[in-house]
Enzyme design. Structure first.
Site, PDB file in Angstrom:
ATOM      1  N   ASP A 195      -0.403  -5.285   3.992  1.00 42.51           N
ATOM      2  CA  ASP A 195      -0.111  -5.859   2.666  1.00 42.51           C
ATOM      3  C   ASP A 195      -1.021  -7.041   2.331  1.00 42.51           C
ATOM      4  O   ASP A 195      -1.502  -7.167   1.207  1.00 42.51           O
ATOM      5  CB  ASP A 195       1.352  -6.322   2.594  1.00 42.51           C
ATOM      6  CG  ASP A 195       2.297  -5.181   2.242  1.00 42.51           C
ATOM      7  OD1 ASP A 195       1.817  -4.096   1.867  1.00 42.51           O
ATOM      8  OD2 ASP A 195       3.520  -5.382   2.343  1.00 42.51           O
TER       9      ASP A 195
ATOM     10  N   HIS B 192      -0.957   2.216   4.482  1.00 47.41           N
ATOM     11  CA  HIS B 192      -0.417   1.610   5.700  1.00 47.41           C
ATOM     12  C   HIS B 192      -0.741   2.445   6.930  1.00 47.41           C
ATOM     13  O   HIS B 192      -1.043   1.907   7.991  1.00 47.41           O
ATOM     14  CB  HIS B 192       1.097   1.405   5.557  1.00 47.41           C
ATOM     15  CG  HIS B 192       1.423   0.210   4.717  1.00 47.41           C
ATOM     16  ND1 HIS B 192       1.168  -1.075   5.118  1.00 47.41           N
ATOM     17  CD2 HIS B 192       1.944   0.103   3.473  1.00 47.41           C
ATOM     18  CE1 HIS B 192       1.530  -1.926   4.169  1.00 47.41           C
ATOM     19  NE2 HIS B 192       2.003  -1.232   3.157  1.00 47.41           N
TER      20      HIS B 192
ATOM     21  N   HIS C 233      -1.905  -2.827 -10.381  1.00 45.32           N
ATOM     22  CA  HIS C 233      -1.336  -2.899  -9.036  1.00 45.32           C
ATOM     23  C   HIS C 233      -1.223  -1.510  -8.398  1.00 45.32           C
ATOM     24  O   HIS C 233      -1.547  -1.320  -7.232  1.00 45.32           O
ATOM     25  CB  HIS C 233       0.046  -3.571  -9.078  1.00 45.32           C
ATOM     26  CG  HIS C 233       0.580  -3.859  -7.711  1.00 45.32           C
ATOM     27  ND1 HIS C 233       0.363  -5.041  -7.066  1.00 45.32           N
ATOM     28  CD2 HIS C 233       1.265  -3.077  -6.838  1.00 45.32           C
ATOM     29  CE1 HIS C 233       0.900  -4.987  -5.855  1.00 45.32           C
ATOM     30  NE2 HIS C 233       1.464  -3.806  -5.695  1.00 45.32           N
TER      31      HIS C 233
ATOM     32  N   ASP D 150       8.813  -1.290   4.231  1.00 44.77           N
ATOM     33  CA  ASP D 150       9.170  -0.943   2.847  1.00 44.77           C
ATOM     34  C   ASP D 150      10.514  -0.215   2.818  1.00 44.77           C
ATOM     35  O   ASP D 150      11.317  -0.414   1.910  1.00 44.77           O
ATOM     36  CB  ASP D 150       8.110  -0.022   2.222  1.00 44.77           C
ATOM     37  CG  ASP D 150       6.895  -0.801   1.713  1.00 44.77           C
ATOM     38  OD1 ASP D 150       7.037  -2.013   1.447  1.00 44.77           O
ATOM     39  OD2 ASP D 150       5.820  -0.197   1.587  1.00 44.77           O
TER      40      ASP D 150
ATOM     41  N   ARG E 138      13.643  -2.546   2.840  1.00 46.97           N
ATOM     42  CA  ARG E 138      13.647  -3.706   1.936  1.00 46.97           C
ATOM     43  C   ARG E 138      14.980  -3.936   1.256  1.00 46.97           C
ATOM     44  O   ARG E 138      15.260  -5.050   0.825  1.00 46.97           O
ATOM     45  CB  ARG E 138      12.531  -3.584   0.902  1.00 46.97           C
ATOM     46  CG  ARG E 138      12.692  -2.412  -0.046  1.00 46.97           C
ATOM     47  CD  ARG E 138      11.369  -2.193  -0.781  1.00 46.97           C
ATOM     48  NE  ARG E 138      11.442  -1.109  -1.737  1.00 46.97           N
ATOM     49  CZ  ARG E 138      11.223   0.164  -1.440  1.00 46.97           C
ATOM     50  NH1 ARG E 138      10.936   0.521  -0.186  1.00 46.97           N
ATOM     51  NH2 ARG E 138      11.286   1.092  -2.357  1.00 46.97           N
TER      52      ARG E 138
ATOM     53  N   ASP F 134      -2.640   0.193  -4.929  1.00 44.14           N
ATOM     54  CA  ASP F 134      -1.727   0.731  -3.914  1.00 44.14           C
ATOM     55  C   ASP F 134      -2.031   2.196  -3.607  1.00 44.14           C
ATOM     56  O   ASP F 134      -2.032   2.612  -2.453  1.00 44.14           O
ATOM     57  CB  ASP F 134      -0.278   0.653  -4.403  1.00 44.14           C
ATOM     58  CG  ASP F 134       0.387  -0.671  -4.053  1.00 44.14           C
ATOM     59  OD1 ASP F 134      -0.211  -1.473  -3.314  1.00 44.14           O
ATOM     60  OD2 ASP F 134       1.516  -0.891  -4.521  1.00 44.14           O
TER      61      ASP F 134
ATOM     62  N   HIS G 147       2.849  -3.866   9.247  1.00 40.92           N
ATOM     63  CA  HIS G 147       2.940  -3.614   7.806  1.00 40.92           C
ATOM     64  C   HIS G 147       2.348  -4.775   6.996  1.00 40.92           C
ATOM     65  O   HIS G 147       1.566  -4.572   6.064  1.00 40.92           O
ATOM     66  CB  HIS G 147       4.408  -3.412   7.428  1.00 40.92           C
ATOM     67  CG  HIS G 147       4.618  -3.054   5.992  1.00 40.92           C
ATOM     68  ND1 HIS G 147       4.633  -1.757   5.541  1.00 40.92           N
ATOM     69  CD2 HIS G 147       4.789  -3.829   4.897  1.00 40.92           C
ATOM     70  CE1 HIS G 147       4.815  -1.753   4.227  1.00 40.92           C
ATOM     71  NE2 HIS G 147       4.907  -2.999   3.808  1.00 40.92           N
TER      72      HIS G 147
ATOM     73  N   HIS H 133      -1.723  -8.194  -3.531  1.00 35.09           N
ATOM     74  CA  HIS H 133      -0.563  -8.799  -2.867  1.00 35.09           C
ATOM     75  C   HIS H 133      -0.743 -10.294  -2.673  1.00 35.09           C
ATOM     76  O   HIS H 133       0.148 -10.975  -2.158  1.00 35.09           O
ATOM     77  CB  HIS H 133      -0.271  -8.120  -1.526  1.00 35.09           C
ATOM     78  CG  HIS H 133       0.589  -6.915  -1.697  1.00 35.09           C
ATOM     79  ND1 HIS H 133       1.822  -6.785  -1.120  1.00 35.09           N
ATOM     80  CD2 HIS H 133       0.396  -5.808  -2.434  1.00 35.09           C
ATOM     81  CE1 HIS H 133       2.346  -5.623  -1.481  1.00 35.09           C
ATOM     82  NE2 HIS H 133       1.507  -5.015  -2.268  1.00 35.09           N
TER      83      HIS H 133
ATOM     84  N   HIS I 160       6.390  -9.752   1.629  1.00 35.71           N
ATOM     85  CA  HIS I 160       5.333  -8.763   1.414  1.00 35.71           C
ATOM     86  C   HIS I 160       4.155  -9.304   0.597  1.00 35.71           C
ATOM     87  O   HIS I 160       3.184  -8.598   0.394  1.00 35.71           O
ATOM     88  CB  HIS I 160       5.891  -7.531   0.686  1.00 35.71           C
ATOM     89  CG  HIS I 160       6.825  -6.702   1.517  1.00 35.71           C
ATOM     90  ND1 HIS I 160       6.502  -5.451   2.004  1.00 35.71           N
ATOM     91  CD2 HIS I 160       8.082  -6.941   1.954  1.00 35.71           C
ATOM     92  CE1 HIS I 160       7.519  -4.956   2.686  1.00 35.71           C
ATOM     93  NE2 HIS I 160       8.498  -5.831   2.675  1.00 35.71           N
TER      94      HIS I 160
ATOM     95  N   TRP J  21       0.837  -1.190   0.000  1.00 38.49           N
ATOM     96  CA  TRP J  21       0.000   0.000   0.000  1.00 38.49           C
ATOM     97  C   TRP J  21       0.881   1.253   0.000  1.00 38.49           C
ATOM     98  O   TRP J  21       1.989   1.237   0.512  1.00 38.49           O
ATOM     99  CB  TRP J  21      -0.823   0.055   1.273  1.00 38.49           C
ATOM    100  CG  TRP J  21      -1.941  -0.913   1.388  1.00 38.49           C
ATOM    101  CD1 TRP J  21      -1.992  -1.967   2.249  1.00 38.49           C
ATOM    102  CD2 TRP J  21      -3.193  -0.885   0.697  1.00 38.49           C
ATOM    103  NE1 TRP J  21      -3.200  -2.601   2.108  1.00 38.49           N
ATOM    104  CE2 TRP J  21      -3.955  -1.963   1.174  1.00 38.49           C
ATOM    105  CE3 TRP J  21      -3.745  -0.051  -0.280  1.00 38.49           C
ATOM    106  CZ2 TRP J  21      -5.231  -2.225   0.706  1.00 38.49           C
ATOM    107  CZ3 TRP J  21      -5.011  -0.322  -0.741  1.00 38.49           C
ATOM    108  CH2 TRP J  21      -5.741  -1.394  -0.252  1.00 38.49           C
TER     109      TRP J  21
END
Ligand SMILES: *[C@@H]1O[C@H](CO)[C@@H](O)[C@H](O)[C@H]1NC(C)=O
Ligand SMILES: *[C@@H]1O[C@H](CO)[C@@H](O)[C@H](O)[C@H]1NC(C)=O
Ligand SMILES: *[C@@H]1O[C@H](CO)[C@@H](O)[C@H](O)[C@H]1NC(C)=O
Ligand SMILES: *[C@@H]1O[C@H](CO)[C@@H](O)[C@H](O)[C@H]1NC(C)=O
Length: 249
Positions: A157, A40, A187, A79, A82, A191, A153, A163, A92, A35
């Site tokens: 997701d 989030h 996608h 995120d 990562r 998001d 988180h 996801h 995720h 997101w």
């Protein structure tokens, strides 16, 4: 449809770079996954408001001082790390074959096929770690601040429909659509654009108003559904397989 969640595998492959110019600096942003920040933030603000007193105290203890006891402000941490924590990238999302079903044993793996590397496993993992809060194990084995930030988180997701999606279209990353006048991939629409447009059109671009509206529905309109969402079977503390396979009640 037996599942409202669909997913994504944008992480290793096809991660396109966008160049954003901000305050006259050029910043290189790898493709964002999960997101948007607001997505989030919204899930975490709502979650924090629903904690028991004991859980709320623990969250306050675990959050970094700088968060000012606002879980939402730290909800994109996973995120942000990562690249530092490359191992966390597969956690995720989940890829499924082109079937509207999900099976942990079949689908919970990373892109190299290593089993147990997916968002459902991560939710179980970090829930279990957090259950050791205030025990001797927690002092030595885990960083429970990180466990909290990962768990909050990943709970966001796993509820982003793309996801838990098809490997074949990389969780909607290869599907071109138009969102009003803008060309996007599906996608990205999930998001960012849906949330952004809702905020602009209905909530004065104010995320707090959107959060209030969702909260109101949680306690009234959706109360029966929320009870179903909250109840795990078989005495589980977390039931990610249920979030992934959620049927319409
Ligand atoms: C579980 O958490 C540990 C500590 O962060 C991490 O090393 C491991 O990869 C995690 N596994 C899963 C499936 O989340
Ligand atoms: C736990 O993780 C947080 C976030 O990465 C970090 O700031 C903190 O220093 C870690 N704590 C310990 C004891 O390593
Ligand atoms: C709250 O529920 C109403 C009735 O179902 C719906 O029209 C509205 O969009 C919902 N609000 C949010 C923020 O989801
Ligand atoms: C549920 O889990 C708790 C804690 O692990 C355990 O003590 C209890 O016996 C379990 N109850 C059932 C019905 O399995």
């Amino acid at each position: 449809m037996s599942r409202i969640a669909i997913c994504n595998r944008f992480i290793m492959e096809g991660c396109r770079f966008k160049i954003l110019s901000l305050f006259s600096f050029l910043l290189l942003f790898p493709c964002v996954y999960g997101w948007s920040k607001d997505g989030h933030l919204i899930t975490c603000r709502i979650a924090q408001s629903r904690l028991s007193q004991t859980a709320a105290d623990a969250v306050q203890q675990l959050l970094p001082e700088s968060a000012g006891n606002d879980l939402g402000s730290e909800c994109s941490w996973a995120d942000n790390v990562r690249f530092r924590y490359r191992w966390s990238a597969p956690l995720h999302f989940i890829n499924t074959p082109e079937l509207c079903s999900y099976q942990y044993s079949r689908d919970c793996k990373d892109l190299d096929g290593e089993k147990g590397r997916c968002v459902a496993a991560a939710i179980k993992n970090y829930t279990t770690q957090l259950l050791s809060y205030n025990t001797a194990a927690s002092a030595t084995e885990y960083n429970l601040t990180e466990a909290l930030l990962f768990l909050s988180h990943f709970m966001g997701d796993i509820h982003q429909p793309l996801h838990v999606g098809f490997a074949s279209d990389k969780g909607g990353n290869t599907i071109d659509v138009h969102w009003y006048t803008r060309k996007q991939v599906l996608h990205h629409v999930w998001d960012y654009n849906i949330i952004e447009t809702a905020e602009e059109r209905f909530y004065d671009s104010n995320v707090d108003e959107l959060i209030d509206a969702i909260q109101q529905n949680i306690t009234s309109e959706w109360a029966d559904q929320v009870k179903i969402w909250e109840t795990c079977s078989q005495n589980q503390t977390a039931c990610p397989d249920k979030y992934v396979s959620l049927k319409e009640a």
